[in-house]
Write a protein that holds these residues in place. Structure first.
Motif, mmCIF file in Angstrom:
data_model
loop_
_atom_site.group_PDB
_atom_site.id
_atom_site.type_symbol
_atom_site.label_atom_id
_atom_site.label_comp_id
_atom_site.label_asym_id
_atom_site.label_seq_id
_atom_site.Cartn_x
_atom_site.Cartn_y
_atom_site.Cartn_z
ATOM 1 N N LYS A 145 0.840 -1.060 -0.136
ATOM 2 C CA LYS A 145 -0.007 0.152 0.003
ATOM 3 C C LYS A 145 0.896 1.404 0.068
ATOM 4 O O LYS A 145 2.021 1.228 0.397
ATOM 5 N N HIS A 175 -0.717 -6.436 5.672
ATOM 6 C CA HIS A 175 0.084 -7.392 6.281
ATOM 7 C C HIS A 175 -0.914 -7.705 7.625
ATOM 8 O O HIS A 175 -0.609 -8.460 8.503
ATOM 9 N N TYR A 176 -1.849 -6.878 7.926
ATOM 10 C CA TYR A 176 -2.953 -7.494 8.991
ATOM 11 C C TYR A 176 -3.729 -8.702 8.685
ATOM 12 O O TYR A 176 -3.670 -9.448 9.684
ATOM 13 N N LYS A 179 -1.593 -11.620 10.205
ATOM 14 C CA LYS A 179 -1.427 -11.721 11.786
ATOM 15 C C LYS A 179 -2.349 -12.861 12.359
ATOM 16 O O LYS A 179 -3.518 -13.152 11.733
ATOM 17 N N PHE A 211 -6.872 0.212 17.146
ATOM 18 C CA PHE A 211 -5.752 0.282 16.847
ATOM 19 C C PHE A 211 -5.124 1.500 17.707
ATOM 20 O O PHE A 211 -5.619 2.705 17.531
ATOM 21 N N GLU A 213 -1.126 3.110 18.982
ATOM 22 C CA GLU A 213 0.165 3.113 18.944
ATOM 23 C C GLU A 213 0.642 4.173 19.955
ATOM 24 O O GLU A 213 0.112 5.495 20.080
ATOM 25 N N ARG A 220 8.834 10.981 10.058
ATOM 26 C CA ARG A 220 8.202 10.145 8.991
ATOM 27 C C ARG A 220 6.704 11.112 8.620
ATOM 28 O O ARG A 220 5.916 10.577 7.700
ATOM 29 N N ASP A 232 -4.011 5.672 6.476
ATOM 30 C CA ASP A 232 -2.736 5.038 6.892
ATOM 31 C C ASP A 232 -3.156 3.481 7.700
ATOM 32 O O ASP A 232 -2.646 2.641 7.451
ATOM 33 N N ILE A 233 -4.269 3.537 8.446
ATOM 34 C CA ILE A 233 -4.498 2.489 9.211
ATOM 35 C C ILE A 233 -6.134 1.811 8.825
ATOM 36 O O ILE A 233 -6.337 0.604 8.845
ATOM 37 N N HIS A 237 -6.044 -1.679 6.858
ATOM 38 C CA HIS A 237 -5.784 -2.699 7.974
ATOM 39 C C HIS A 237 -7.070 -3.028 8.754
ATOM 40 O O HIS A 237 -7.555 -4.165 8.952
ATOM 41 N N LYS A 338 -2.236 7.591 16.716
ATOM 42 C CA LYS A 338 -0.723 7.451 17.033
ATOM 43 C C LYS A 338 -0.516 8.394 18.319
ATOM 44 O O LYS A 338 -1.493 9.175 18.570
ATOM 45 N N ARG A 343 0.920 0.351 22.867
ATOM 46 C CA ARG A 343 0.784 -0.103 21.569
ATOM 47 C C ARG A 343 -0.380 -1.327 21.756
ATOM 48 O O ARG A 343 -0.080 -2.380 22.445
ATOM 49 N N GLN A 372 -2.466 -7.619 19.126
ATOM 50 C CA GLN A 372 -1.176 -7.460 19.622
ATOM 51 C C GLN A 372 -1.344 -6.448 20.599
ATOM 52 O O GLN A 372 -2.210 -5.729 20.651
#
Ligand code: BG6
Length: 493
Positions: A145, A175-176, A179, A211, A213, A220, A232-233, A237, A338, A343, A372
């Motif tokens: 992405k 990538h989620y 998991k 989510f 963080e 970044r 982004d999320i 995800h 964020k 996290r 997580q």
């Protein structure tokens, strides 16, 4: 296929993702994980980048996270090829380089795109004209992405890939989906008898997909500012997690059947509305640590790479509805941020009180899938407190934590699974083009409104549990935000 020579080409090999995830994942599959090799140990791992580098320096830097006894052997399989991303000549050179490594006969080639989407199109074209796998071997593209930034830019991107490669050759990563707990959603729902029977609006009152963080954007910020937390999320995800939770059972566990059901559930979701959205941005914060040391965290706007006065959200809460027979009326709250206190990522399903609950009232049941850290599935329910009063019940926790139930088991990184499944040609865990069209349909109007109107986000101090006002926002939909995992455990004490 462990016999045909294989090449793995990483575009953007000098970048952060290659260093953090890609090289370690490829090493694990070739040498490191239980059962390795899962891809041939003589696979050629070719880094591609714009500027020439000395191979030793490149490997020393980009393979620092590769750990294991066979690292030397792995490094011998690695090479670097430099060239522009848009010149067919350069890809002819790459092709020659690969032919030499592969021996000149049939070979399979996997190209990983860890590059900005603006150059996807050029790279796809050049691979197609100059660097496809020789001798009837397969050519597969793994795309990372962002897949565009709204409906129109995705359509453009999709048109250029689909003109030259079939959907079976394109592997879009989220990538989620690699998991363990996210994969477990299917196993829980379709491998058991009980869950699916209460997986609907009759029994479920709300679903939260969370989510958090505890990091900022750390340099970044310039990149982040282009997207914001929703792109982004959430659009990727958290939406993928929502899809696995909400979709109807696929006829089979293959790419086509899964994609069909994923698209179907997305079609039942109307576009998001500003009135169902909460936006926040972290500000600076100072606090005293143990020992009296003062710690200071800069705010989002203090990041020099962030444009002055940016209103880009680093936190968002968004409520989605799914207008189908199973879910109508159940709010799905996604929240992501964020610069928060921890996290953590989890799914929290809260159940509906039933009429007979008036006999013994108490808190609602909750089923939590903790993605997580410390993967776990736990269930909160009322249990009689031992003693004289038969009506006195308190919430307790049935807890399936992975470290207890699966001690010493190898939990692969999501990127290992993604490389492996691509090598096997298994696309069931990748994101289809049809899904993305729907995903962008749902998110684009809201994103365009935010981009155009620049609503002021609620500033929250770095390290907060949530921005002020977020609990009240959730409460409007009948949702109580849990305070923390620790608070939850109190019930077991
Ligand atoms: C990435 C986002 O896709 O996911 C990052 O761009 C984020 O901003 C990351 O930090 C989170 O991934 P994980 O696996 O650490 O939850």
């Amino acid at each position: 296929d462990m016999v045909t020579p294989m090449s793995i080409v990483i575009f953007g090999a000098t970048g952060d993702l290659a260093k953090k995830k890609l090289y370690p994942a490829v090493y694990q599959l070739m040498f490191g994980c239980p059962g390795a090799p899962l891809v041939p140990q003589n696979a050629n791992v070719v880094g591609y980048g714009r500027s020439p580098v000395a191979l030793d320096d490149f490997l020393a830097k980009q393979c620092v996270n590769v750990k294991g006894g066979q690292k030397e052997k792995f490094l011998k399989q690695c090479s670097f090829f430099s060239g522009p991303y848009d010149s067919p000549d350069s890809y002819k050179g790459l092709h020659e380089h690969l032919l030499k490594l592969e021996g000149g006969g049939k070979a399979n080639r996997l190209f990983f795109f860890s590059i900005p989407p603006q150059i996807f199109g050029d790279v796809v074209k050049c691979i197609h004209t100059s660097a496809k796998a020789p001798g009837g071997g397969w050519t597969r593209l793994i795309l990372e992405k962002p897949f565009g930034r709204d409906s129109a830019s995705f359509a453009e991107l999709d048109a250029c890939t689909s003109k030259l490669f079939t959907e079976d050759e394109i592997f879009r990563i989220d990538h989620y989906l690699g998991k363990e707990i996210v994969l477990n959603i299917q196993a829980m729902r379709f491998g058991n008898q009980i869950f699916e029977s209460f997986w609907n609006k009759e029994h479920i009152r709300s679903v939260q997909i969370v989510f958090k963080e505890d990091l900022g954007t750390g340099g970044r910020g310039g990149y982040f500012d282009q997207s914001g937390i929703i792109r982004d999320i959430m659009q990727n995800h958290l939406l993928q997690v929502l899809i696995w939770l909400a979709m109807e059972p696929p006829a089979k566990y293959d790419r086509k059947s899964v994609a069909e059901q994923k698209v179907k559930v997305l079609k039942a979701i109307p576009p998001l509305k500003m009135k169902d959205t909460f936006l926040g941005q972290f500000g600076k914060n100072t606090w005293e640590c143990s020992g009296g040391k003062v710690h200071q965290e800069p705010g989002y706007l203090d990041d020099e790479t962030v444009p002055a006065g940016s209103r880009c959200p680093t936190y968002a809460g968004v409520v989605l509805e799914i207008n189908n027979a199973r879910w109508k009326g159940v709010p799905f709250l996604m929240r992501a941020g964020k610069g928060l206190d921890e996290r953590m990522a989890e799914v929290r399903i809260t159940f509906k009180p039933q009429s007979f609950n008036s006999i013994i009232p108490g808190d609602s049941n909750e089923l939590v899938l903790r993605i997580q850290p410390d993967e776990a599935v736990y269930f909160k329910y009322l249990n009689k407190v031992p003693g004289w009063d038969p009506k006195r019940a308190a919430p307790v926790v049935m807890d399936m934590s992975y470290t207890k139930s699966f001690p010493d088991i190898y939990v692969a990184d999501a990127y290992e699974r993604m490389f492996l499944n691509t090598a096997k040609g298994d696309g069931s865990l990748f994101v289809g083009s049809g899904e993305l069209t729907e995903a962008w349909r749902i998110f684009t109007p809201l994103l365009h409104e935010i981009d155009a109107k620049r609503p002021e986000p609620v500033i929250y101090p770095f390290g907060a549990r949530a921005p002020a006002g977020m609990d009240e926002f959730a409460a409007k939909y009948g949702i109580t935000m849990a305070k923390s995992w620790e608070e939850f455990l109190v019930f077991n004490k």
